[in-house]
Design a protein around this motif. Structure first.
Motif, short mmCIF file in Angstrom:
data_model
loop_
_atom_site.label_atom_id
_atom_site.label_comp_id
_atom_site.label_asym_id
_atom_site.label_seq_id
_atom_site.Cartn_x
_atom_site.Cartn_y
_atom_site.Cartn_z
N UNK A 580 0.84 -1.19 0.00
CA UNK A 580 0.00 0.00 0.00
C UNK A 580 0.88 1.24 0.00
N UNK A 581 0.54 2.19 -0.84
CA UNK A 581 1.25 3.47 -0.91
C UNK A 581 0.68 4.40 0.15
N UNK A 582 1.39 4.53 1.28
CA UNK A 582 0.91 5.35 2.38
C UNK A 582 0.83 6.82 2.00
N UNK A 583 1.76 7.27 1.17
CA UNK A 583 1.72 8.66 0.74
C UNK A 583 0.46 8.98 -0.03
N UNK A 584 0.05 8.08 -0.92
CA UNK A 584 -1.16 8.29 -1.70
C UNK A 584 -2.39 8.34 -0.79
N UNK A 585 -2.39 7.47 0.24
CA UNK A 585 -3.52 7.46 1.17
C UNK A 585 -3.58 8.75 1.98
N UNK A 586 -2.42 9.23 2.43
CA UNK A 586 -2.39 10.47 3.20
C UNK A 586 -2.90 11.65 2.37
N UNK A 724 -8.02 2.79 -5.49
CA UNK A 724 -7.18 1.77 -6.11
C UNK A 724 -5.76 2.29 -6.41
N UNK A 725 -5.61 3.59 -6.42
CA UNK A 725 -4.29 4.16 -6.68
C UNK A 725 -3.30 3.77 -5.58
N UNK A 726 -3.83 3.48 -4.37
CA UNK A 726 -2.95 3.16 -3.24
C UNK A 726 -2.42 1.73 -3.30
N UNK A 727 -3.00 0.86 -4.14
CA UNK A 727 -2.53 -0.53 -4.26
C UNK A 727 -1.43 -0.57 -5.32
#
Length: 963
Positions: A580-586, A724-727
């Motif tokens: 998981x892209x934590x930066x994208x989620x933040x 879905x960008x975070x996967x």
């Protein structure tokens, strides 16, 4: 306050509620009897007796035939659907059960249960009783007074609800409970076919009664009424007064109030016990007959099984004297022999007969079960020796967590003879733990021995954590039962109770529950031995029962060629996980927070005030009291307005605030359920998210997932798709590859029906929705507009789910007449679809089930019901289940074949996600082209059909790009 408490139960109302409460997950006995209504009624009755502790009780039934109301109005209750068959079957059982509990049955010819209860309630209140009328029926509100209450048990809501004078008046907006009769006189009652005044609903009726006091008062003030409402009231005086009389509960039923007759007493055990056996109410039995349980456990306090009070499996002695010999029954020679058994088969029969005739059930269990602690190298070596000589054995692991990826093993148990099991404790030190597991590697990886388990995927993953592969044929009792009874529960406790008449020790007795729950490492060896060994023993005995059933239902191939191989596939995917892209989620979280504040401000401006948008009560007051959006707005049981998405969606075009509220809810859900929740699911051990796939949940055969629920990740809106960008792939050497079946269910429908037009469109690569629009709207393919295609698409997908003209009109926001014309045109242009659907339903009427392409069954017990609602639900499932289930079968076959391909080719790429009809891969850049080719080939050819299958493929730096 009166010292005596009388409960009067409206039996039919409670039975109907129980029927609908269990309609999607009925309770079916081993003989095929649907006991849902009886179970629900009994459970409700027990809750009241145990929690409310009435001193007196009675159960009122309607009798067949008409009542005095039919003489007044022959059409009274004329529009009611046929009574569901399950209710018809249940009624005699409920009466037997009530009689066996020594509770009076109250029935008077010519009167309804309402009248009997009303008469007794009024008489009892005069005799120093607190009276509770137990029913969900609103008509009873008219009877409420100082010492008479309506009582809605917990089955109808979160908690039991008691309605006195204050609550009844507040609920209906009246001054006196008896005005409920006037309300019903004006608004009528569709269930009982009481006509009322046309056009007058509950809210209007309440306002009229508040203004004029009664129906009589209303008609004395006709000069004050005007408009359409006034006209309707003036023209329907006769209906109003008739309806009021029909709704009035008769209080002069010829029945005496006999205090002694209604006094609560103890059950008639000789009548109740065999009835409970027939109904297979094993858990309820312990509550209904507590003295029986105490007697069976009290004489055997030394038994290691005293924590379980029900009857254990009773086939253990006979199994012990069979061809397999326990390591503790064998002679000193290393090779066991049947002759070395410590008693013969005849001895076993005699011992069992003697135990049954002279001992309690728990004493039998003490003789039958032997659970051994294998806590030394010598004992473990001996156990390995005997396990390797078995054709099959059952095993179970005990761990520190339900999360298989992060869990550490605490111990494991084995059983290969019913009634006997062995527990191997494993130390906390991981080096020592690995050493003990190595001793059993040859057992677990022996390909000639069948391994049995309950939810064996979990145990398989635990072993993988220690580098051990579970090889050989597998048998999962959970999956076996799922195939046999897809709509039932499949947990071990339920299966043991249902098939072995036994309740295993619960884990809560060892480690507690909730926030105070401990760890299995803290449990004494002796206690954990009993718990763990029992799991293996019970599962072994369940396998002996379920395997023949699988064979007799011709479901072996489905279990062994599809579901069991899929276990390894899913375990591999779960262990692999996804980064998981934590930066994208933040970034997403910050954007959503800003958007939520902005849209909340817009809502406040449109409402003209600030309020809690997330509060259904406050929102309902704004929409329906202040803004007056819907004059027919419905209230929930708690008295507040219903503000669900289905309600608001219909009001979108009425006011801008509705669209804003729906957007607000979407944003809040995205933020709370996914964007802010996903980081909490990342494993500290691997740094990835490891979703859990559930094979035994969806009755159609589809997979579901939890932590996170991948199937529910929103994809219909741009904001939802952003998640879905975070996967993302594991590192820069990999990319995400997505492979999605294209219109798989419609293609399967085309194949099953053999419709030439649909087959031609799919096989020639022509857009199916444009083809449908062309035929339905009778225009050339090139002249199909986007609006025509939109409508055709809704019909194509809706047909599979049994969409009606009303449903189509709602979805497309078009008149019902237009929707009907579209559906009628569809049947004309695609006659084979109609023929297929009709023949499927007709066949289901004979067999009571439908099947997928691989033989997975969906049972339709209500397919011949005289009740329109129940039958309609079954008919829709008859069409949908074979199609949706076949799609599930197809992707499962594809997953198995793709997994085998990746393993055989020793690729670096991994299959990591399955969502609906889509597979997602963490693909090594050097393997992308090869992987795309093979995945497409294996998906399209998973199950050969006359229709061409297609997939949509995409590659990207994240799941959104790939999809």
């Amino acid at each position: 306050m009166p010292s005596k408490k009388l409960f009067l139960l409206d039996a039919m109302a409670l039975i109907y509620r129980a029927h609908f409460a269990f309609i999607k997950a009925p309770r079916i006995t081993s003989t095929g009897l649907n006991t849902s209504c009886v179970f629900g009624f009994t459970n409700t009755l027990l809750e009241v007796i145990q929690k409310e502790k009435p001193t007196h009780i009675g159960v009122a039934f309607d009798l067949p035939g008409g009542t005095f109301r039919n003489d007044m109005f022959p059409e009274y209750k004329a529009n009611r659907q046929e009574q569901p068959e399950d209710i018809t079957i249940a009624i005699p059982y409920v009466k037997k059960l009530v009689a066996a509990m020594d509770i009076p049955l109250l029935m008077i010819p010519g009167y309804e249960a309402d009248d009997v209860i009303g008469t007794l309630a009024k008489k009892a209140a005069l005799e120093d009783f607190e009276v509770f009328m137990m029913t969900p029926d609103k008509d009873y509100g008219q009877l409420v007074e100082e010492h008479i209450y309506m009582y809605k048990p917990a089955i109808f809501g979160k908690d039991a609800e008691k309605l006195g004078v204050k609550e009844v008046c507040e609920k209906w907006g009246i001054e006196r409970p008896e005005q409920v009769i006037d309300l019903l006189g004006l608004m009528g009652d569709a269930v009982d076919n009481i006509p009322g005044v046309p056009g007058v609903g509950e809210k209007t009726a309440a306002k009229l009664i508040a203004s004029y006091g009664s129906v009589e008062g209303l008609y004395e003030n006709l000069d004050k009424l005007s408009g359409k409402l006034g006209e309707a009231i003036k023209n329907n005086k006769e209906k109003a007064f008739l309806s009021k009389e029909l709704a009035r509960i008769e209080l002069n039923v010829p029945i005496e109030f006999d205090e002694e007759f209604l006094k609560i007493s103890t059950p008639k055990v000789d009548e109740l016990s065999p009835l409970l056996d027939e109904l297979e109410f094993r858990t309820l039995r312990k509550r209904l007959l507590p003295d029986e349980n105490q007697q069976s456990t009290g004489s055997n306090q030394s038994s290691s099984k005293t924590s379980s009070s029900s009857t254990p499996p009773v086939n253990a002695i006979k199994a012990k004297a069979g061809t397999q010999i326990s390591m503790f029954d064998a002679a000193a020679s290393p090779t066991p022999n049947v002759a070395d058994a410590d008693f013969s088969y005849a001895d076993a029969e005699n011992e069992l007969d003697q135990a049954v005739s002279t001992s309690t059930k728990d004493t039998i269990y003490t003789k039958l079960h032997e659970y051994h602690l294998m806590d030394t190298p010598e004992l473990r070596k001996s156990l390995v020796h005997y396990l390797l000589k078995q054709d099959e054995f059952c095993f179970d692991t005990e761990t520190t967590s339900v999360d298989a990826v992060d869990a550490e093993i605490v111990g494991f148990s084995f059983a290969y003879i019913a009634g006997e099991a062995y527990y191997v404790p494993v130390p906390e030190n991981q080096i020592e733990a690995q050493q003990i597991l190595e001793e059993f590697r040859q057992v677990f990886e022996n390909e000639s021995i069948t391994k049995i388990g309950q939810n064996i995927k979990y145990d398989l993953m635990i072993l993988k954590n220690y580098g051990i592969d579970l090889k050989g044929k597998l048998f999962d009792t959970m999956l076996a039962h799922y195939i046999l009874e897809p709509e039932q529960r499949h947990g071990m406790d339920y299966l043991a109770n249902t098939y072995l008449n036994y309740d295993p020790v619960s884990i809560e007795t060892l480690i507690g529950k909730g926030k105070a729950q401990g760890n299995m490492r803290d449990v004494d060896f002796e206690k954990i031995k009993e718990y763990a060994a029992e799991d293996a023993d019970v599962t072994l005995q369940l396998k002996a029962i379920l395997q023949p059933k699988i064979a007799s239902y011709q479901q072996e191939k489905l279990l062994q060629d599809l579901e069991m191989p899929l276990v390894n596939v899913l375990a591999g995917m779960e262990i692999e996980g996804v980064r998981i892209d934590m930066g994208a989620l933040n970034d997403m979280s910050n954007v959503l927070e800003s958007d939520i504040k902005q849209i909340q401000g817009d809502i406040f401006n449109l409402a003209g005030q600030e309020f809690n948008v997330a509060s259904p009560k406050q929102l309902g007051d704004i929409l329906f009291e202040k803004l007056k959006l819907d004059s027919k707005a419905k209230k929930t049981k708690t008295g507040q307005y219903a503000t669900g998405e289905d309600i608001l969606s219909k009001l979108e075009n009425d006011h801008e605030i509705v669209r804003k509220i729906l957007d607000f809810r979407e944003l809040v859900k995205l933020k709370n359920t996914y964007v802010d929740a996903l980081p909490l699911l990342i494993s500290k051990k691997t740094g990835r998210i490891h979703t859990s796939y559930n094979q035994a949940v969806a009755a159609t055969g589809r997979l579901s997932s939890t932590n996170p629920n991948l199937q529910n990740i929103p994809i219909r809106t741009p904001r939802g798709r952003e998640i879905r960008k975070a996967f993302v792939p594991r590192n820069e050497d990999f990319v995400i590859l997505s492979a999605d079946y294209s219109q798989i269910e419609l293609r399967i429908m085309a194949a099953f029906s053999g419709d030439e037009s649909m087959l031609e469109a799919f096989n020639q690569g022509i857009d199916i929705h444009s083809t449908t629009a062309s035929k339905v709207f009778k225009v050339a393919l090139g002249d199909v507009t986007s609006e025509m295609r939109r409508k055709a698409k809704m019909v194509n997908f809706g047909i599979i789910y049994g969409i009606s003209a009303f449903g189509l009109s709602q979805r497309l926001n078009i008149p019902r007449g237009e929707a009907k014309e579209i559906i009628d045109a569809y049947w004309v242009e695609f006659p084979k679809i109609k023929t297929f659907m009709d023949s499927t339903i007709n066949k289901a009427r004979e067999t009571k089930f439908v099947e997928t392409i691989l033989g997975r069954r969906r049972y339709l017990r209500d397919i011949n019901s005289q009740n329109l609602t129940d039958r309609g639900f079954a008919e829709r499932n008859a069409i949908n289940a074979p199609i949706q289930g076949s799609a599930a079968d197809m992707i499962k076959v594809a997953m198995i074949n793709i997994h085998q391909f990746i393993e055989t080719e020793k690729l670096q790429s991994k299959m990591i996600l399955q969502v609906h009809d889509e597979l997602v891969f963490d693909a090594h850049r050097s393997e992308v082209d090869y992987l795309k080719q093979k995945v497409n080939e294996l998906m399209c050819n998973a199950i050969p059909m006359v229709v061409k299958m297609e997939t949509g493929m995409g590659v990207g730096e994240n799941w959104l790009e790939a999809h």
